[in-house]
Design an enzyme around this catalytic site. Structure first.
Site, PDB file in Angstrom:
ATOM      1  N   THR A  96       0.855  -1.189   0.000  1.00 45.66           N
ATOM      2  CA  THR A  96       0.000   0.000   0.000  1.00 45.66           C
ATOM      3  C   THR A  96       0.890   1.238   0.000  1.00 45.66           C
ATOM      4  OG1 THR A  96      -1.662  -1.173   1.311  1.00 45.66           O
ATOM      5  CG2 THR A  96      -1.853   1.226   1.173  1.00 45.66           C
ATOM      6  N   LYS A 171      -7.161   1.945  -2.876  1.00 48.64           N
ATOM      7  CA  LYS A 171      -6.764   1.330  -1.605  1.00 48.64           C
ATOM      8  C   LYS A 171      -6.760   2.372  -0.472  1.00 48.64           C
ATOM      9  CE  LYS A 171      -5.014  -1.414   1.439  1.00 48.64           C
ATOM     10  NZ  LYS A 171      -5.965  -2.203   2.212  1.00 48.64           N
ATOM     11  N   LYS A 239      -0.008   5.309   8.418  1.00 45.66           N
ATOM     12  CA  LYS A 239       0.606   5.664   7.116  1.00 45.66           C
ATOM     13  C   LYS A 239      -0.468   5.836   6.045  1.00 45.66           C
ATOM     14  CE  LYS A 239       1.694   2.112   4.874  1.00 45.66           C
ATOM     15  NZ  LYS A 239       1.090   1.140   3.931  1.00 45.66           N
TER      16      LYS A 239
END
Ligand SMILES: NC(=O)C1=CN([C@@H]2O[C@H](COP(=O)(O)OP(=O)(O)OC[C@H]3O[C@@H](n4cnc5c(N)ncnc54)[C@H](OP(=O)(O)O)[C@@H]3O)[C@@H](O)[C@H]2O)C=CC1
Ligand SMILES: O=CCCC(=O)O
Length: 292
Positions: A96, A171, A239
């Protein structure tokens, strides 16, 4: 399909490469901490000493790395992917990351004649073990088509979303939504408890109504117990919130709920909870150490 290379054997990479092995694929693995390859070798994998060595050996290589810095380092640094990529070589990054990182990697690989696909996933440790991930691919369509036999083992559904960056963006949107839901859920559990209700009954009520979902059902009982065994590490969820907020900046989308959730995840990191599951953000509310 020929031998598959696999770079990054953390929670996800280990489960995914193990799954490929158990479905009869030949797999060559590499991990920065090489000792993490041992368990895979016991199950039939071979080890590549460097990312470049894996690319040299395999026509198709998958990466599953922690964050943009790791994804870039494995491609661009010494002994990295770029040293051996070229015509006939295919690189699929399932980490990701943000669209900018993915595009940088794509440009470097395609400019040397290689093919690139980004393919981040929804679903955590258990879906990775069970081959039930949701794959969000974008980039070279021919590579997507060639990789389908692998994606069919790793996931229950694959999407092809067009140009590089679209998989990364999808995502981040999904994980931004999930992270905000987790914070609302934590506040609900604590509010129920502090106002004299049984949180277990709250879970039962939620599960019967319009906002029932697998995440509340799976994580709720352990959150009530104060247990957070890592499936999706909190540091990675933070993150993803950070990268999603940057995407919001670029597109002038106001995201006050996501911004507040990011603060809660940052607080949890400052409390030393980054390696626990992201549901440990519950502790910022339960312990009374909220973001204020
Ligand atoms: N866990 C989950 O539920 C999910 C995670 N993801 C995403 O998948 C990716 C991997 O997650 P997960 O497996 O949980 O993470 P882990 O923290 O368990 O594993 C991270 C991996 O990245 C490697 N790594 C970190 N920094 C570097 C670096 N500088 N150079 C080379 N390798 C590096 C680690 O190597 P080392 O062993 O040496 O530290 C390890 O193999 C992340 O992008 C995450 O956001 C996506 C869906 C679900
Ligand atoms: O990126 C992590 C996603 C975790 C999940 O979808 O359950």
């Amino acid at each position: 399909m020929e031998e598959i290379g696999f770079l990054g054997l953390g929670i996800m990479g280990k489960a995914m490469s193990m799954n490929l092995l158990s479905h009869g694929f030949k797999v060559t693995v590499w991990n920065r901490t090489l000792s993490r390859c041992d368990e895979l070798v016991e199950h039939g994998a071979t080890v590549g000493e460097t990312p470049a060595a894996v690319i040299k050996k395999c026509k198709y290589t998958i990466a599953m790395l922690s964050d943009p810095a790791a994804a870039l380092s494995v491609v661009f640094d010494k002994d990295g992917v770029l040293e051996q990529i070229g015509s006939g070589k295919n690189y699929i990054d399932m980490s990701t990351v943000d669209a900018e990182t993915s595009s940088k990697i794509s440009e470097a690989i395609t400019s040397k004649g290689g093919c690139f696909l980004e393919a981040p996933v929804s679903g955590s440790k258990k879906p990775a073990e069970d081959g039930q991930l949701v794959i969000l691919a974008a980039g070279e369509k021919a590579l997507y088509d060639a990789a389908l036999p692998v994606f069919d083992v790793l996931g229950k559904k694959s999407f092809f979303l067009g140009q590089v960056g679209n998989g990364a963006k999808m995502k981040l949107v999904v994980n931004m939504t999930m992270g905000s839901m987790m914070n609302a859920f934590s506040e609900g559990i604590v509010l129920a408890d502090k106002s004299g209700l049984n949180p277990q009954i709250l879970l039962d009520v939620l599960d019967l109504g319009a906002i029932a979902n697998p995440m509340f059902k799976m994580k709720g009982p352990s959150m009530i117990q104060g247990n957070y065994p890592p499936a999706f590490p909190l540091k990675h969820q933070q993150k993803d919130m950070r990268l999603a907020l940057a995407l919001g900046d670029e597109n002038s989308v106001a995201m006050p709920v996501a911004a507040a959730s990011n603060e809660a995840f940052k607080k949890a990191r400052s409390m030393g909870l980054g390696d626990l599951d992201f549901s440990a953000v519950h502790e910022t509310v339960a312990s009374g150490k909220g973001s204020s």
